[in-house]
Write a protein that holds these residues in place. Structure first.
Motif, PDB file in Angstrom:
ATOM      1  N   SER B  19       0.848  -1.203   0.000  1.00 40.66           N
ATOM      2  CA  SER B  19       0.000   0.000   0.000  1.00 40.66           C
ATOM      3  C   SER B  19       0.873   1.239   0.000  1.00 40.66           C
ATOM      4  CB  SER B  19      -0.889   0.052   1.241  1.00 40.66           C
ATOM      5  OG  SER B  19      -1.857  -0.943   1.196  1.00 40.66           O
ATOM      6  N   VAL B  24      -1.413  -0.906  -5.794  1.00 42.53           N
ATOM      7  CA  VAL B  24      -2.723  -1.114  -5.178  1.00 42.53           C
ATOM      8  C   VAL B  24      -3.312  -2.497  -5.445  1.00 42.53           C
ATOM      9  CG1 VAL B  24      -3.397   1.310  -4.956  1.00 42.53           C
ATOM     10  CG2 VAL B  24      -3.876   0.117  -7.081  1.00 42.53           C
ATOM     11  N   HIS B  25      -3.084  -3.040  -6.628  1.00 44.17           N
ATOM     12  CA  HIS B  25      -3.673  -4.353  -6.904  1.00 44.17           C
ATOM     13  C   HIS B  25      -2.945  -5.454  -6.143  1.00 44.17           C
ATOM     14  CE1 HIS B  25      -6.697  -3.075  -9.733  1.00 44.17           C
ATOM     15  NE2 HIS B  25      -5.826  -2.173 -10.139  1.00 44.17           N
ATOM     16  N   ALA B  27      -1.492  -4.973  -3.330  1.00 46.71           N
ATOM     17  CA  ALA B  27      -1.901  -4.780  -1.933  1.00 46.71           C
ATOM     18  C   ALA B  27      -3.256  -5.429  -1.687  1.00 46.71           C
ATOM     19  CB  ALA B  27      -1.957  -3.292  -1.600  1.00 46.71           C
ATOM     20  N   MET B  63       6.181  10.686   1.245  1.00 43.77           N
ATOM     21  CA  MET B  63       4.765  10.816   1.625  1.00 43.77           C
ATOM     22  C   MET B  63       4.047  11.789   0.698  1.00 43.77           C
ATOM     23  SD  MET B  63       5.199  11.056   5.745  1.00 43.77           S
ATOM     24  CE  MET B  63       3.537  11.581   6.150  1.00 43.77           C
ATOM     25  N   LEU B  64       4.739  12.881   0.373  1.00 43.89           N
ATOM     26  CA  LEU B  64       4.127  13.886  -0.502  1.00 43.89           C
ATOM     27  C   LEU B  64       3.878  13.295  -1.890  1.00 43.89           C
ATOM     28  CD1 LEU B  64       3.185  16.800  -0.821  1.00 43.89           C
ATOM     29  CD2 LEU B  64       5.509  17.439  -1.441  1.00 43.89           C
ATOM     30  N   ARG B  66       3.469  10.269  -2.641  1.00 46.12           N
ATOM     31  CA  ARG B  66       2.395   9.278  -2.572  1.00 46.12           C
ATOM     32  C   ARG B  66       1.023   9.948  -2.614  1.00 46.12           C
ATOM     33  NH1 ARG B  66       3.509   6.001   2.333  1.00 46.12           N
ATOM     34  NH2 ARG B  66       2.083   7.503   3.218  1.00 46.12           N
ATOM     35  N   THR B  67       0.900  11.098  -1.939  1.00 43.15           N
ATOM     36  CA  THR B  67      -0.411  11.772  -2.002  1.00 43.15           C
ATOM     37  C   THR B  67      -0.668  12.266  -3.433  1.00 43.15           C
ATOM     38  OG1 THR B  67       0.330  13.995  -1.370  1.00 43.15           O
ATOM     39  CG2 THR B  67      -0.280  12.518   0.413  1.00 43.15           C
ATOM     40  N   TYR B  68       0.372  12.715  -4.128  1.00 39.58           N
ATOM     41  CA  TYR B  68       0.173  13.129  -5.529  1.00 39.58           C
ATOM     42  C   TYR B  68      -0.227  11.926  -6.378  1.00 39.58           C
ATOM     43  CZ  TYR B  68       2.405  17.592  -4.406  1.00 39.58           C
ATOM     44  OH  TYR B  68       2.705  18.813  -3.865  1.00 39.58           O
ATOM     45  N   ASN B  70      -1.755   9.269  -5.410  1.00 37.53           N
ATOM     46  CA  ASN B  70      -3.138   8.913  -5.092  1.00 37.53           C
ATOM     47  C   ASN B  70      -4.141   9.887  -5.700  1.00 37.53           C
ATOM     48  OD1 ASN B  70      -2.450   6.631  -3.653  1.00 37.53           O
ATOM     49  ND2 ASN B  70      -2.302   7.711  -1.704  1.00 37.53           N
ATOM     50  N   CYS B  71      -3.707  11.124  -5.941  1.00 40.14           N
ATOM     51  CA  CYS B  71      -4.575  12.103  -6.613  1.00 40.14           C
ATOM     52  C   CYS B  71      -4.379  12.059  -8.127  1.00 40.14           C
ATOM     53  CB  CYS B  71      -4.301  13.509  -6.096  1.00 40.14           C
ATOM     54  SG  CYS B  71      -4.813  13.775  -4.398  1.00 40.14           S
ATOM     55  N   LYS B  72      -3.693  11.021  -8.615  1.00 39.69           N
ATOM     56  CA  LYS B  72      -3.465  10.808 -10.055  1.00 39.69           C
ATOM     57  C   LYS B  72      -2.575  11.870 -10.690  1.00 39.69           C
ATOM     58  CE  LYS B  72      -6.645   7.450 -10.145  1.00 39.69           C
ATOM     59  NZ  LYS B  72      -5.867   6.630  -9.208  1.00 39.69           N
ATOM     60  N   GLU B  73      -1.746  12.539  -9.870  1.00 41.94           N
ATOM     61  CA  GLU B  73      -0.796  13.507 -10.436  1.00 41.94           C
ATOM     62  C   GLU B  73       0.562  12.813 -10.549  1.00 41.94           C
ATOM     63  OE1 GLU B  73      -1.123  17.651  -8.942  1.00 41.94           O
ATOM     64  OE2 GLU B  73      -2.571  16.854  -7.532  1.00 41.94           O
ATOM     65  N   ASP B  75       3.085  12.858 -12.915  1.00 46.32           N
ATOM     66  CA  ASP B  75       4.293  13.619 -13.243  1.00 46.32           C
ATOM     67  C   ASP B  75       4.787  14.392 -12.023  1.00 46.32           C
ATOM     68  OD1 ASP B  75       4.157  12.728 -15.807  1.00 46.32           O
ATOM     69  OD2 ASP B  75       3.174  14.506 -16.601  1.00 46.32           O
ATOM     70  N   ARG B  76       3.821  14.893 -11.259  1.00 45.59           N
ATOM     71  CA  ARG B  76       4.190  15.666 -10.084  1.00 45.59           C
ATOM     72  C   ARG B  76       4.815  14.765  -9.019  1.00 45.59           C
ATOM     73  NH1 ARG B  76      -0.094  19.496  -6.935  1.00 45.59           N
ATOM     74  NH2 ARG B  76       1.397  20.870  -5.905  1.00 45.59           N
TER      75      ARG B  76
END
Lengths: 400, 400
Positions: B19, B24-25, B27, B63-64, B66-68, B70-73, B75-76
C-alpha cells in the motif's frame, strides 16, 4: 513563538491518518504543509499511527476495505466494513457509500451538464414546485438521492446514540451532507465539531468556508470563535482559515498581509500560502505582481496544475497570447482530463475567437469538476459573444 | 506444518509495504490473503513499517509523492522524488513515470481500439517493416515510447551500478518493461529476483506467469527452481504460483487438487483459491460444479466483480438466460466502467442475438482493460455471426 517541532509531529501524524482513511485531497494539503515547514535541525523519529482497542479489532478488515477503496471498488469497501465497530471504520464505510452515490448520480446523467438543477447530489427542490424542464432530474431521482444521503446521516447519529466515541471524520461527512442540502447551520455545527477534534483536515475547513455566503456572516463566526475558544482560534489551522476567508471575500485589509507574513515564517516553502498571495494580488487587479508570483510558483513546482485555471483567466485579461498558448499546450501534456487544463484550453480558444470550442472546453471542465464555479461565469461570457442570451443568463446564474 | 502466526505477520507487513508504495492491486491480493487465513487465537501487535536510513531521509518527500500519486498527479509525484536516495523512492518515481507514459499512450490514441498493433506501450516493430496501416501507431510514437521506457530501465541499472541496495520493486518494474518488449529471458530473470527479495507481490507472480507461452517451458522453470532453491520453491507463494500455472495451462492433474486442498487449509476464506477451483472446473467443462462454486463466491463477497466475465461466458454457454440477464443488470449497477461488467453485458446482448451491441460492449471492455484477451476471442464469434470474416480473423488473432 510557534513550537515548530511539535507542529511537525502533528502534521506528520495527521498526514498518516488522512492517508489511512482515504481522504486523499486533505492528505495532500497536509503533507504539502509538512514539507513546507521551516527547516528544523532536531531529528525526527517517525512514530507509527496509534490504534485504539476498537481499531485493532477492525484493522484487518479496515486494511482490506482501504485496498478496495483505492481500487475504486466503493460498494465492496462498504460491504467489507459492515461489521466493524470503530468510528474510523464507520466513517470509511459511510464515505464509500457517499462516493458511490455521487459516482452513480454523475453516471446516471451520462456525465452531461444541463441547464437546470445541478444533477449530481442535487438539493431537494422546493415543495410544490412542479418540474417542467425535461433536463432537470426527475423528482424520483432527487428523492432517491436524498433518501440515500439521509441514511448516512442516520447511521452516524445511531453510532453516537449508542455511545460511540466522537469521531472527527464522521462529523466531517455529516457536515458535508448537510451543506449539500443547504442546511447551513447544521452543517457549520458538524464541521466545527470535526475541526475541534482534528484540526488538520483542510477539506473540512474548505467546506466550512463554503457555508458563508457573505463576509459579515463569516466575520461574526470568527469573532464568536475568538471569544469562546481562544486556543482553537489562535491555532495555526484557524489562522490559515482566516487568511483564506479574507482572500476569498476580497477583504483588502492589513490583517491579510500580517497573517500571511506570520504564517510564511512558519511555512516558508508552502505553495498554498504563495497561492493565497497570488490570489490576493489578482483580486486587487495587481496583475503584474500576481503574474510574477505565479511564475515563481511554477518554477518551484512545475507539474502543479492547481489554480492554473485562475492564472489563465488573468493571462487572458492581460492578453498574454503566447504565454496562454504555451500554457494550454503544457497543461494538456500533463493531464488532459483535469478541470484546470480544460479551463486553460477554453481561455486559449476564447482568445482566438473560437467561442464554440471554448464553450465545449468549459463544459468539459464542469463535467470533470462540478464545483468549478468560475467556469460557469466564463462560459456565460462566451455565450454573450455568440449572442445566445438565454444560455448566457443561465450560465451566469449557475456561476453565482 | 505451516507457521500461521509467522505467515500472518509477513502478510500484514507485506500489505503495509505494498500500500505504501502504491502497488494497489498487489496490496489488494495480499490483504485478501491476510483476511483469508485460518483463525489464529494468538493476539497480534500491529507492528509499524520499519524504515532504513535512506528511507528516513526520503520519508517526507515520499509521503508527498504518494499523495500526488493517489490524486493521479503522476508527473508531479515523479518530480517530487527527483532528489531521493532510497530504492523505494526511486521505484515510486520510475513507476509514476511508467504510469504516466502508459496513460498518455492510451490518450493519444483516444482510448480507441484498432485492428493492428496494440497501441499502448507497443512492442518495437520489426526493423525495416514499412508501416502502411494508417491505424497502426506511427514509428515515431513507438520509438518515442520505447525510448522513454528504456530510460526507466537505464535509471534502475544506474542505481545498481552506483551500489544501490537491491530493491524488489525496481526489479519488478524492470521485469514488467522487459516483458512488454518481449525480452522474455531478461524479464523472467528480473521478476524472479524481485520475488526472492519480496515474495508477496502477486502482480509480480502474474507477470512471471505471463512470460510462459507453453506449459513445458513453465514446467522446466518450476523443476529448475525446485532443484536450485528448495526453500523458495516450497514457500506458500511459490505454491500459489504453481497452482495457478496448473489451472491456466489446463493441467488436469491430481497435483492441482492436492495443492488446492493444502493451501485451502491455510487460507480457508481466501476467495482467490475458490476462484481457482471454479476456473479448474470450468476448464474441465464441469459447468454445474463450476456454477455452484461461483454462486458460493458471490454469496460470500457479493460486490466482487473480478472474474465475473468468465462466469458470464459460462452462463452463456449453459444458456442460463435469466441468470445472465440479472447479472448484467447487477454488474452495471455496481460499476458500469469495469471491463468485467462490459463483458457480462456483451454476453447478455449476444444471447439476445444483438451482435452489434455485443461487439460495442466487448470493444468497451478492451478499451478499459487491454489485457482482457478473452474479449477478443468472443468478439471474434460475434463478427462470425455478422458474417464479417475479416474482422473475425483479426479478433481471433489478437485474442491468442
Amino acid at each position: 513563538m510557534t513550537d515548530l517541532v511539535g507542529l511537525r509531529l502533528e502534521l506528520y501524524n495527521a498526514s498518516q491518518v488522512l492517508s489511512n482513511i482515504c481522504l486523499v485531497h486533505a492528505a495532500k494539503w497536509c503533507t504539502e504543509a509538512l514539507n513546507g515547514l521551516a527547516p528544523i535541525s532536531e531529528p525526527f523519529d517517525f512514530p507509527p499511527i496509534a490504534l485504539d482497542e476498537d481499531e485493532r479489532k477492525d484493522q484487518f478488515n479496515f486494511m482490506l476495505a482501504r485496498t478496495y477503496f483505492n481500487c475504486k471498488e466503493f460498494d465492496r469497501a462498504a460491504y467489507t466494513l459492515r461489521n466493524c465497530v470503530s468510528g474510523n471504520a464507520l466513517f470509511l464505510r459511510l464515505y464509500s457509500i457517499y462516493i458511490s452515490i455521487d459516482k452513480r448520480a454523475t453516471e446516471d446523467t451520462g456525465g452531461m451538464l444541463s441547464f437546470g438543477q445541478p444533477k449530481s447530489l442535487p438539493a431537494r427542490p422546493l415543495g410544490g414546485t412542479h418540474n417542467r424542464d425535461p433536463e432537470t432530474p426527475s423528482r424520483d431521482l432527487v428523492d432517491g438521492l436524498n433518501g440515500r444521503l439521509s441514511t448516512i446521516v442516520e447511521e452516524a447519529e445511531a453510532y453516537y446514540n449508542e455511545g460511540g466515541k466522537p469521531n472527527a471524520f464522521l462529523y466531517y461527512l455529516v457536515g458535508l451532507i448537510f451543506n449539500k442540502r443547504k442546511k447551513t447551520d447544521l452543517a457549520r455545527k458538524s464541521l466545527l465539531r470535526s475541526l475541534t477534534l482534528f484540526p488538520y483536515n483542510w477539506s473540512c475547513w474548505q467546506e466550512l468556508l463554503s457555508t458563508f455566503a457573505k463576509y459579515d456572516e463569516a466575520k461574526d463566526f470568527i469573532e464568536h470563535a475568538k471569544i469562546s475558544d481562544s486556543s482553537f482560534s489562535s491555532s495555526i489551522m484557524f489562522r490559515m482559515f482566516e487568511l483564506v476567508l479574507l482572500q476569498e471575500f476580497y477583504q483588502q485589509s492589513d490583517n491579510f498581509n500580517d497573517q500571511l507574513v506570520a504564517l510564511s515564517e512558519i511555512f516558508p516553502n508552502f505553495m498554498f500560502l504563495k497561492v493565497q498571495k497570488f490570489l490576493f494580488a489578482y483580486h486587487r487587479l495587481d496583475y503584474y505582481l500576481a503574474e510574477s508570483l505565479f511564475d515563481e510558483i511554477l518554477a518551484q513546482d512545475p507539474m502543479r496544475l492547481d489554480d492554473l485555471d485562475t492564472y489563465s483567466n488573468m493571462l487572458y485579461v492581460m492578453e498574454k497570447k503566447s504565454k496562454l498558448s504555451f500554457l494550454a499546450q503544457f497543461t494538456s501534456q500533463v493531464d488532459k482530463y483535469r478541470s484546470e487544463t480544460c479551463c486553460v484550453v477554453a481561455n486559449y480558444h476564447s482568445m482566438k475567437g473560437e467561442h464554440d470550442k471554448s464553450i465545449m472546453y468549459f463544459k468539459r471542465a464542469l463535467t470533470l469538476n462540478k464545483n468549478c464555479l468560475s467556469a460557469w461565469t466564463l462560459m456565460g461570457h462566451e455565450f454573450v459573444e455568440l449572442k445566445n442570451s438565454h444560455a448566457a443568463i443561465e450560465s451566469y446564474r449557475r456561476g453565482c
